[in-house]
Design a protein around this motif. Structure first.
Motif, PDB file in Angstrom:
ATOM      1  N   ILE A 278     -15.536  -1.836 -10.452  1.00 19.07           N
ATOM      2  CA  ILE A 278     -14.278  -2.567 -10.602  1.00 19.07           C
ATOM      3  C   ILE A 278     -13.179  -1.949  -9.747  1.00 19.07           C
ATOM      4  N   ASP A 279     -13.126  -0.615  -9.707  1.00 16.90           N
ATOM      5  CA  ASP A 279     -12.093   0.053  -8.911  1.00 16.90           C
ATOM      6  C   ASP A 279     -12.263  -0.235  -7.420  1.00 16.90           C
ATOM      7  N   VAL A 280     -13.510  -0.313  -6.958  1.00 12.60           N
ATOM      8  CA  VAL A 280     -13.755  -0.698  -5.564  1.00 12.60           C
ATOM      9  C   VAL A 280     -13.296  -2.135  -5.327  1.00 12.60           C
ATOM     10  N   LEU A 281     -13.639  -3.019  -6.260  1.00 15.11           N
ATOM     11  CA  LEU A 281     -13.266  -4.435  -6.118  1.00 15.11           C
ATOM     12  C   LEU A 281     -11.751  -4.626  -6.137  1.00 15.11           C
ATOM     13  N   LYS A 282     -11.031  -3.755  -6.834  1.00 19.33           N
ATOM     14  CA  LYS A 282      -9.569  -3.843  -6.846  1.00 19.33           C
ATOM     15  C   LYS A 282      -8.990  -3.653  -5.445  1.00 19.33           C
ATOM     16  N   GLY A 283      -9.703  -2.917  -4.609  1.00 17.40           N
ATOM     17  CA  GLY A 283      -9.281  -2.765  -3.225  1.00 17.40           C
ATOM     18  C   GLY A 283      -9.792  -3.888  -2.338  1.00 17.40           C
ATOM     19  N   VAL A 284     -11.015  -4.333  -2.600  1.00 15.12           N
ATOM     20  CA  VAL A 284     -11.645  -5.367  -1.769  1.00 15.12           C
ATOM     21  C   VAL A 284     -10.951  -6.717  -1.916  1.00 15.12           C
ATOM     22  N   ILE A 285     -10.765  -7.162  -3.167  1.00 13.85           N
ATOM     23  CA  ILE A 285     -10.327  -8.535  -3.424  1.00 13.85           C
ATOM     24  C   ILE A 285      -8.969  -8.873  -2.808  1.00 13.85           C
ATOM     25  N   PRO A 286      -7.928  -8.051  -3.002  1.00 12.66           N
ATOM     26  CA  PRO A 286      -6.636  -8.425  -2.403  1.00 12.66           C
ATOM     27  C   PRO A 286      -6.683  -8.539  -0.879  1.00 12.66           C
ATOM     28  N   VAL A 287      -7.413  -7.630  -0.234  1.00 11.21           N
ATOM     29  CA  VAL A 287      -7.489  -7.677   1.233  1.00 11.21           C
ATOM     30  C   VAL A 287      -8.282  -8.892   1.696  1.00 11.21           C
ATOM     31  N   LEU A 288      -9.351  -9.231   0.970  1.00 14.52           N
ATOM     32  CA  LEU A 288     -10.122 -10.425   1.314  1.00 14.52           C
ATOM     33  C   LEU A 288      -9.278 -11.682   1.157  1.00 14.52           C
ATOM     34  N   ILE A 289      -8.467 -11.733   0.093  1.00 16.13           N
ATOM     35  CA  ILE A 289      -7.562 -12.876  -0.087  1.00 16.13           C
ATOM     36  C   ILE A 289      -6.588 -12.947   1.082  1.00 16.13           C
ATOM     37  N   GLY A 290      -6.095 -11.789   1.513  1.00 12.30           N
ATOM     38  CA  GLY A 290      -5.216 -11.745   2.671  1.00 12.30           C
ATOM     39  C   GLY A 290      -5.886 -12.282   3.926  1.00 12.30           C
ATOM     40  N   ARG A 291      -7.155 -11.974   4.085  1.00 12.63           N
ATOM     41  CA  ARG A 291      -7.900 -12.490   5.239  1.00 12.63           C
ATOM     42  C   ARG A 291      -8.005 -14.008   5.167  1.00 12.63           C
ATOM     43  N   ILE A 292      -8.287 -14.526   3.973  1.00  6.12           N
ATOM     44  CA  ILE A 292      -8.386 -15.975   3.786  1.00  6.12           C
ATOM     45  C   ILE A 292      -7.057 -16.651   4.129  1.00  6.12           C
ATOM     46  N   LEU A 293      -5.963 -15.983   3.775  1.00  5.38           N
ATOM     47  CA  LEU A 293      -4.630 -16.528   4.058  1.00  5.38           C
ATOM     48  C   LEU A 293      -4.226 -16.381   5.526  1.00  5.38           C
ATOM     49  N   GLY A 294      -5.050 -15.674   6.292  1.00  5.77           N
ATOM     50  CA  GLY A 294      -4.827 -15.582   7.728  1.00  5.77           C
ATOM     51  C   GLY A 294      -3.884 -14.487   8.176  1.00  5.77           C
ATOM     52  N   PHE A 295      -3.653 -13.484   7.333  1.00  2.00           N
ATOM     53  CA  PHE A 295      -2.753 -12.399   7.722  1.00  2.00           C
ATOM     54  C   PHE A 295      -3.374 -11.529   8.806  1.00  2.00           C
ATOM     55  N   ASP A 296      -2.516 -10.938   9.629  1.00  2.00           N
ATOM     56  CA  ASP A 296      -3.009 -10.048  10.684  1.00  2.00           C
ATOM     57  C   ASP A 296      -3.309  -8.656  10.104  1.00  2.00           C
ATOM     58  N   ILE A 297      -3.801  -7.773  10.949  1.00  2.00           N
ATOM     59  CA  ILE A 297      -4.269  -6.459  10.510  1.00  2.00           C
ATOM     60  C   ILE A 297      -3.152  -5.629   9.890  1.00  2.00           C
TER      61      ILE A 297
ATOM     62  N   ALA B 113      -3.285  -4.249   6.139  1.00  2.00           N
ATOM     63  CA  ALA B 113      -3.172  -2.822   5.839  1.00  2.00           C
ATOM     64  C   ALA B 113      -2.149  -2.584   4.735  1.00  2.00           C
ATOM     65  N   LEU B 114      -1.038  -3.323   4.767  1.00  2.00           N
ATOM     66  CA  LEU B 114      -0.039  -3.206   3.705  1.00  2.00           C
ATOM     67  C   LEU B 114      -0.593  -3.676   2.371  1.00  2.00           C
ATOM     68  N   ILE B 115      -1.374  -4.748   2.387  1.00  2.00           N
ATOM     69  CA  ILE B 115      -2.009  -5.224   1.152  1.00  2.00           C
ATOM     70  C   ILE B 115      -2.935  -4.141   0.601  1.00  2.00           C
ATOM     71  N   ALA B 116      -3.706  -3.521   1.480  1.00  2.00           N
ATOM     72  CA  ALA B 116      -4.591  -2.421   1.068  1.00  2.00           C
ATOM     73  C   ALA B 116      -3.771  -1.305   0.422  1.00  2.00           C
ATOM     74  N   PHE B 117      -2.631  -0.973   1.038  1.00  2.00           N
ATOM     75  CA  PHE B 117      -1.780   0.088   0.508  1.00  2.00           C
ATOM     76  C   PHE B 117      -1.245  -0.266  -0.874  1.00  2.00           C
ATOM     77  N   PHE B 118      -0.797  -1.486  -1.069  1.00  2.00           N
ATOM     78  CA  PHE B 118      -0.220  -1.856  -2.360  1.00  2.00           C
ATOM     79  C   PHE B 118      -1.274  -1.922  -3.465  1.00  2.00           C
ATOM     80  N   ALA B 119      -2.499  -2.339  -3.139  1.00  2.00           N
ATOM     81  CA  ALA B 119      -3.576  -2.300  -4.134  1.00  2.00           C
ATOM     82  C   ALA B 119      -3.866  -0.855  -4.535  1.00  2.00           C
ATOM     83  N   PHE B 120      -3.906   0.023  -3.552  1.00  2.00           N
ATOM     84  CA  PHE B 120      -4.118   1.451  -3.776  1.00  2.00           C
ATOM     85  C   PHE B 120      -2.973   2.044  -4.596  1.00  2.00           C
TER      86      PHE B 120
END
Length: 198
Positions: A64-83, A87-94
């Motif tokens: 679950i802790d791994v998925l907490k990092g994966v899911i927000p960034v994957l959603i960001g990718r779906i929304l078309g955000f750039d790198i 990276a900011l999404i990854a930071f905020f999940a962390f």
């Protein structure tokens, strides 16, 4: 600094809230175990849950802790955000895992969530960090030293594997926070008091 649109700001908030869901605390409560923040190392993470005697629960916490990092960034990718935004999404999940709003801002050390975020951000970066962890652990059998070494090396790997300076800076910030959260482990390592696993 990337441009933060309203959708991007909502994505950052969502990442933080997802990160704030402390799986160790919630699963221990459901399972009738004590709050992991009051047991062992006091860290609400998979390693401490394992020390509390539940291998299956520890594995679930890790997932679950791994998925907490994966899911927000994957959603960001779906929304078309750039790198940079990713990276900011990854930071905020962390950050949510470290300082969860739902649990008095008393969170874990963030290794699994950072790994998950890196996995969605750059599989190659996550693979390099995980390989570093595995090699150091195989040699030393000290989990904290493995995590500390992997955290320290991740910004170095990002120089080759991440395209923008901003995203590399965010990765460096995550690494520094990981090291800060492991400061007590670093002190024990320097004193030769850190215990081996297995």
């Amino acid at each position: 600094m990337p441009e933060l649109t309203a959708i991007a700001l909502l994505a950052l908030l969502g990442a933080y809230l997802i990160g704030s869901l402390s799986s160790a605390v919630m699963l221990c409560k459901v399972s009738g175990l004590p709050d992991p923040r009051t047991q062992g190392s006091g860290n609400p993470g998979a390693t401490n849950v394992l020390r509390m005697g539940s291998k299956k629960l520890a594995a679930l916490v890790l997932l679950i802790d791994v998925l907490k990092g994966v899911i927000p960034v994957l959603i960001g990718r779906i929304l078309g955000f750039d790198i940079d935004i990713l990276a900011l999404i990854a930071f905020f999940a962390f950050l949510g895992h470290l300082y969860p709003v739902f649990f008095q801002f008393k969170g874990g050390k963030g290794v699994a969530t950072a790994l998950g975020a890196f996995l969605a951000l750059s599989p190659a970066l996550a693979g390099a960090a995980l390989l570093t962890w595995m090699v150091v652990f195989a040699i030393t059998r000290i989990s904290s030293l493995s995590a500390i070494t992997a955290a320290a090396m991740t910004p170095v790997y990002s120089l080759w594997l991440i395209d923008t300076v901003f995203a590399r800076a965010v990765i460096l910030l995550i690494a520094l926070l990981l090291l800060w959260r492991h400061r007590s482990n670093i002190q024990r390592l320097l004193a030769g008091e850190e215990k081996k696993s297995g």
